[in-house]
Write an enzyme that holds these catalytic residues in place. Sequence first.
Site, mmCIF file in Angstrom:
data_model
loop_
_atom_site.group_PDB
_atom_site.id
_atom_site.type_symbol
_atom_site.label_atom_id
_atom_site.label_comp_id
_atom_site.label_asym_id
_atom_site.label_seq_id
_atom_site.Cartn_x
_atom_site.Cartn_y
_atom_site.Cartn_z
ATOM 1 N N THR A 1 0.854 -1.193 0.000
ATOM 2 C CA THR A 1 0.000 0.000 0.000
ATOM 3 C C THR A 1 0.894 1.248 0.000
ATOM 4 O O THR A 1 1.920 1.301 0.683
ATOM 5 C CB THR A 1 -0.978 -0.013 1.188
ATOM 6 O OG1 THR A 1 -0.240 -0.156 2.398
ATOM 7 C CG2 THR A 1 -1.975 -1.160 1.085
ATOM 8 N N ASP B 1 -6.087 -0.542 7.690
ATOM 9 C CA ASP B 1 -7.077 -1.533 8.144
ATOM 10 C C ASP B 1 -8.288 -1.521 7.219
ATOM 11 O O ASP B 1 -8.843 -2.581 6.890
ATOM 12 C CB ASP B 1 -7.515 -1.219 9.581
ATOM 13 C CG ASP B 1 -6.332 -1.243 10.534
ATOM 14 O OD1 ASP B 1 -5.365 -1.975 10.245
ATOM 15 O OD2 ASP B 1 -6.372 -0.528 11.546
HETATM 16 O O1 RIB Z 1 -4.138 0.743 12.369
HETATM 17 C C1 RIB Z 1 -4.673 1.607 13.317
HETATM 18 C C2 RIB Z 1 -4.766 0.925 14.640
HETATM 19 O O2 RIB Z 1 -3.480 0.623 15.095
HETATM 20 C C3 RIB Z 1 -5.400 1.778 15.705
HETATM 21 O O3 RIB Z 1 -6.785 1.560 15.788
HETATM 22 C C4 RIB Z 1 -4.660 1.387 16.959
HETATM 23 O O4 RIB Z 1 -5.460 0.660 17.824
HETATM 24 C C5 RIB Z 1 -3.451 0.584 16.501
HETATM 25 O O5 RIB Z 1 -3.507 -0.691 16.888
#
Ligand code: RIB
Length: 315
Positions: free
Chosen positions: A223, A257
């Site tokens: 990414t 995410d």
């Molecule tokens: O990728 C973001 C996440 O990374 C956050 O929500 C935080 O909790 C960390 O783990």
Amino acid sequence: MINLSKIVVVGSYVVDLTARTPHMPKPGETVLGGPFKMGPGGKGGNQAVAAARLGAQVTMVTKVGKDLFGDDAIRNFKNEGIDSRFINQVEDESTGAALIAVDDSGENMIVVSLGACGTITEEEVLRAKAAFQEGDIILVQLETSMVAISTTINLANKLSKPVILNPAPFQKISDELLAKVNYITPNETEAGLLTGVKVTDSESARKAAEILLTKGIDTVIITLGKQGCYLIQKGESTGKVIPGYQVQAVDTTGAGDAFNGGFAHFLAEGKSVEAACQRANAVAALSVTKSGTSPAMPYGEEVEKLVGESRGQGH
Ligand code: RIB
């Protein structure tokens, strides 16, 4: 044909404690920050929510404490329609927490204290075997114990289930385990740490991706932030950049995410790897237009709208 996607996520849940700041503090500096927010987070939890909001049937495997944050976690997963049968709530560990600073440009810095989800055991992963058997795709990150990660990858292999490894945050992982992974999705920093190649553009991404392919991984997706992602698959002589969507970023935390939850969902639904990357880019772009991590994940209609509106503009 569109299938109902079934995804198992093994990974972290932590509570995100986020402060806005005009600029990132230097070592030793205290900065007067802006608003503070608390919300559900953890890379595993965020990816599970991202996939669920797109329509996936998601099972979450994690561990939280018997405390207020742990109760919140389970309530939140249930509200998102996520199967929480394999979330172990334990007395002897506290729910993890992440301390996050987000500056005026939307960039972030995170320290994550894993707490309970850093202690997931082999047995706790194996308990979810039935969910693995029913799943189309298994999604795991590096934000938990190495035993949970290796058990997940080995179980997925044993059951012939494709496994996506999002190597975030970076921790050392053996080549033996990497060779058992079907898809790997590092960001530029993680790709650099995994390969020794400093990734700054598509050319350096190509070099890093080729090294990862030699480790036996079928598909490498690096990414590249708002540029999108670099994709190369086994047997291809060259990869390609799948362009990102240009949006006004408010908070980039959790964009990776969003990408991973989206990619897992669209792949499980039957889209090609390239089409899944394209839509995952849209999921990531939409996620940065809102504050927070799990709560900022977009729904399927929003993604289709952005993809539809951007058709022909380089997409
Ligand atoms: O990728 C973001 C996440 O990374 C956050 O929500 C935080 O909790 C960390 O783990």
